[in-house]
Scaffold this active site. Structure first.
Site, PDB file in Angstrom:
ATOM      1  N   LYS A 109      40.954 -69.351  26.606  1.00  0.00           N
ATOM      2  CA  LYS A 109      42.441 -69.557  26.158  1.00  0.00           C
ATOM      3  C   LYS A 109      43.195 -70.066  27.529  1.00  0.00           C
ATOM      4  CE  LYS A 109      43.407 -66.526  22.269  1.00  0.00           C
ATOM      5  NZ  LYS A 109      44.159 -65.575  21.680  1.00  0.00           N
TER       6      LYS A 109
ATOM      7  N   ASP B  19      50.084 -66.959  18.728  1.00  0.00           N
ATOM      8  CA  ASP B  19      49.826 -65.381  18.561  1.00  0.00           C
ATOM      9  C   ASP B  19      50.905 -64.814  18.621  1.00  0.00           C
ATOM     10  OD1 ASP B  19      46.701 -65.463  18.689  1.00  0.00           O
ATOM     11  OD2 ASP B  19      46.870 -65.636  21.056  1.00  0.00           O
TER      12      ASP B  19
ATOM     13  N   GLY C  27      48.784 -52.110  27.615  1.00  0.00           N
ATOM     14  CA  GLY C  27      47.742 -53.262  27.981  1.00  0.00           C
ATOM     15  C   GLY C  27      48.688 -54.467  28.732  1.00  0.00           C
TER      16      GLY C  27
ATOM     17  N   ALA D 259      46.674 -60.821  25.345  1.00  0.00           N
ATOM     18  CA  ALA D 259      47.383 -60.425  23.953  1.00  0.00           C
ATOM     19  C   ALA D 259      48.810 -59.619  24.380  1.00  0.00           C
ATOM     20  CB  ALA D 259      46.411 -59.466  23.552  1.00  0.00           C
TER      21      ALA D 259
ATOM     22  N   GLY E  52      45.970 -54.479  12.498  1.00  0.00           N
ATOM     23  CA  GLY E  52      45.943 -55.799  13.422  1.00  0.00           C
ATOM     24  C   GLY E  52      45.396 -56.948  12.312  1.00  0.00           C
TER      25      GLY E  52
HETATM   26  P1  ATR Z   1      43.237 -59.794  25.968  1.00  0.00           P
HETATM   27  O1  ATR Z   1      43.104 -61.376  26.341  1.00  0.00           O
HETATM   28  O2  ATR Z   1      42.364 -59.465  24.551  1.00  0.00           O
HETATM   29  O3  ATR Z   1      44.249 -58.963  26.160  1.00  0.00           O
HETATM   30  P2  ATR Z   1      42.125 -58.717  28.648  1.00  0.00           P
HETATM   31  O4  ATR Z   1      42.904 -59.804  29.226  1.00  0.00           O
HETATM   32  O5  ATR Z   1      40.692 -58.663  28.984  1.00  0.00           O
HETATM   33  O6  ATR Z   1      42.240 -59.113  26.992  1.00  0.00           O
HETATM   34  O7  ATR Z   1      43.010 -57.435  28.547  1.00  0.00           O
HETATM   35  C1  ATR Z   1      42.346 -56.085  27.956  1.00  0.00           C
HETATM   36  C2  ATR Z   1      43.475 -54.991  28.219  1.00  0.00           C
HETATM   37  O8  ATR Z   1      42.820 -53.905  27.801  1.00  0.00           O
HETATM   38  C3  ATR Z   1      43.891 -54.887  29.669  1.00  0.00           C
HETATM   39  O9  ATR Z   1      45.277 -54.472  29.456  1.00  0.00           O
HETATM   40  C4  ATR Z   1      42.909 -53.673  30.102  1.00  0.00           C
HETATM   41  O10 ATR Z   1      43.327 -53.136  30.927  1.00  0.00           O
HETATM   42  P3  ATR Z   1      42.997 -53.503  32.577  1.00  0.00           P
HETATM   43  O11 ATR Z   1      44.048 -54.525  33.133  1.00  0.00           O
HETATM   44  O12 ATR Z   1      43.168 -52.294  33.528  1.00  0.00           O
HETATM   45  O13 ATR Z   1      41.671 -54.288  32.913  1.00  0.00           O
HETATM   46  C5  ATR Z   1      42.775 -53.104  28.955  1.00  0.00           C
HETATM   47  N1  ATR Z   1      41.521 -52.287  28.973  1.00  0.00           N
HETATM   48  C6  ATR Z   1      40.292 -52.447  28.728  1.00  0.00           C
HETATM   49  N2  ATR Z   1      39.390 -51.749  28.976  1.00  0.00           N
HETATM   50  C7  ATR Z   1      40.097 -50.332  29.282  1.00  0.00           C
HETATM   51  C8  ATR Z   1      39.721 -49.193  29.671  1.00  0.00           C
HETATM   52  N3  ATR Z   1      38.593 -48.806  29.538  1.00  0.00           N
HETATM   53  N4  ATR Z   1      40.743 -48.303  29.744  1.00  0.00           N
HETATM   54  C9  ATR Z   1      42.044 -48.687  29.829  1.00  0.00           C
HETATM   55  N5  ATR Z   1      42.752 -50.038  29.754  1.00  0.00           N
HETATM   56  C10 ATR Z   1      41.590 -50.652  29.257  1.00  0.00           C
END
Ligand code: ATR
Length: 271
Positions: free
Chosen positions: A67, A103, A129, A133, A239
């Site tokens: 993306k 999105d 997050g 997204a 979702g």
């Molecule tokens: P997307 O584009 O789908 O948002 P991404 O950029 O990989 O995917 O983001 C995933 C989100 O889920 C992030 O906010 C991530 O937190 P980090 O910035 O700390 O990585 C969060 N996330 C994924 N696994 C996690 C976990 N085990 N605990 C807390 N947050 C998590």
């Protein structure tokens, strides 16, 4: 193959629901076209895009992990893609590949649908997050007139960066439970709660019962977060709506038809 070729560029793509969604609409509106899977490993992105140009596709969706990395390969991107920092939809015009992002539209349209009236839920928003997204959700929430927005993310530096960019506040992950105090809307944009991922560990005790809870995770559809929120009386939005409405906007861009998100389509996608 004849007809209008569209599809999904990503890696992996084989579990995507997009072919079922677009296939349903192509059928329903009698369009001679296809929605195909264009798997592309990161190393072969440029090559895959050249092949799509050569095939004269009408356009395609873009998903993980391309993306953001696709942007330099396109002739132009529009303002919403620039603000989100990512492209999920490409349209070919006179041989040029133009990128946009549906999105944010999908997010807010689904939220509006689930909320009935959105305004009461906008004064105090908490976003979990800080990934791609979250960026789409923040663009949509800002445009919809959200009041204060608090971003809570495991990696606080990412939350802070987004907060600065979008005029929001960042809160440390350790304080996530207390961040919900006084919130009118809680949105999970993280991958937590998704099939195969960890559960979202977020005690809801401080969340007002009148708050709306939106989980953008759609596999499973009824996440633990939504179940818990519903059990304590909160209104919830799952979702699937965001997935369907971002797809509808892409379909409109390629085919010039605003496709209907029908209960039948929803039922087809719900296990
Ligand atoms: P997307 O584009 O789908 O948002 P991404 O950029 O990989 O995917 O983001 C995933 C989100 O889920 C992030 O906010 C991530 O937190 P980090 O910035 O700390 O990585 C969060 N996330 C994924 N696994 C996690 C976990 N085990 N605990 C807390 N947050 C998590």
């Amino acid at each position: 193959m004849s007809g209008i070729v569209t599809g999904l560029l990503g890696w992996p793509v084989e579990h995507s629901l997009s072919p079922a969604i677009h296939g349903y609409w192509l059928d329903r509106y009698g369009i001679d076209g296809s929605y195909e899977l264009f798997p592309a490993e990161p190393e072969s992105l440029a090559e895959r895009i050249d092949a799509l140009r050569a095939r004269q596709v009408k356009g395609f969706n873009v998903t993980v992990p391309h993306k953001e990395t696709i942007i330099p390969q396109l002739e132009a991107i529009d303002q919403v893609a620039r603000r989100i920092g990512a492209v999920n939809t490409v349209l070919r015009v006179d041989g040029n590949l133009l990128g946009t992002n549906t999105d944010a539209y999908g997010f807010i349209t689904s939220l509006r649908e689930g909320a009935g009236e959105l305004a009461p839920y906008l004064p105090r928003v908490v976003v979990i997050g800080a990934g791609g997204a979250a960026r789409a959700a923040l663009v949509a929430l800002k445009d919809a007139g959200a009041g204060s927005i608090t971003i809570v993310n495991r990696t606080e530096a990412r939350a802070k960066k987004l907060a600065e960019e979008f005029g929001a506040q960042a809160m440390p992950w350790a304080n996530r439970a207390s961040a919900l105090k006084g919130a009118s809307l809680l949105v999970n944009t993280s991958s937590l709660g998704m099939q195969g991922k960890e559960k979202l560990d977020l005690p809801l005790g401080a969340l007002p019962a009148g708050a709306l809870v939106h989980d953008i995770v759609y596999a499973p559809l009824d996440t633990a977060l939504l179940k818990e929120a519903r059990a304590r009386g909160n209104r919830t939005v799952d979702g699937l709506g965001m997935l369907l409405h971002q797809a509808a906007a892409s379909f409109r861009i390629w085919h010039g038809i605003d496709p209907e998100v029908t209960p039948q389509l929803r039922a087809r996608l719900t296990p």
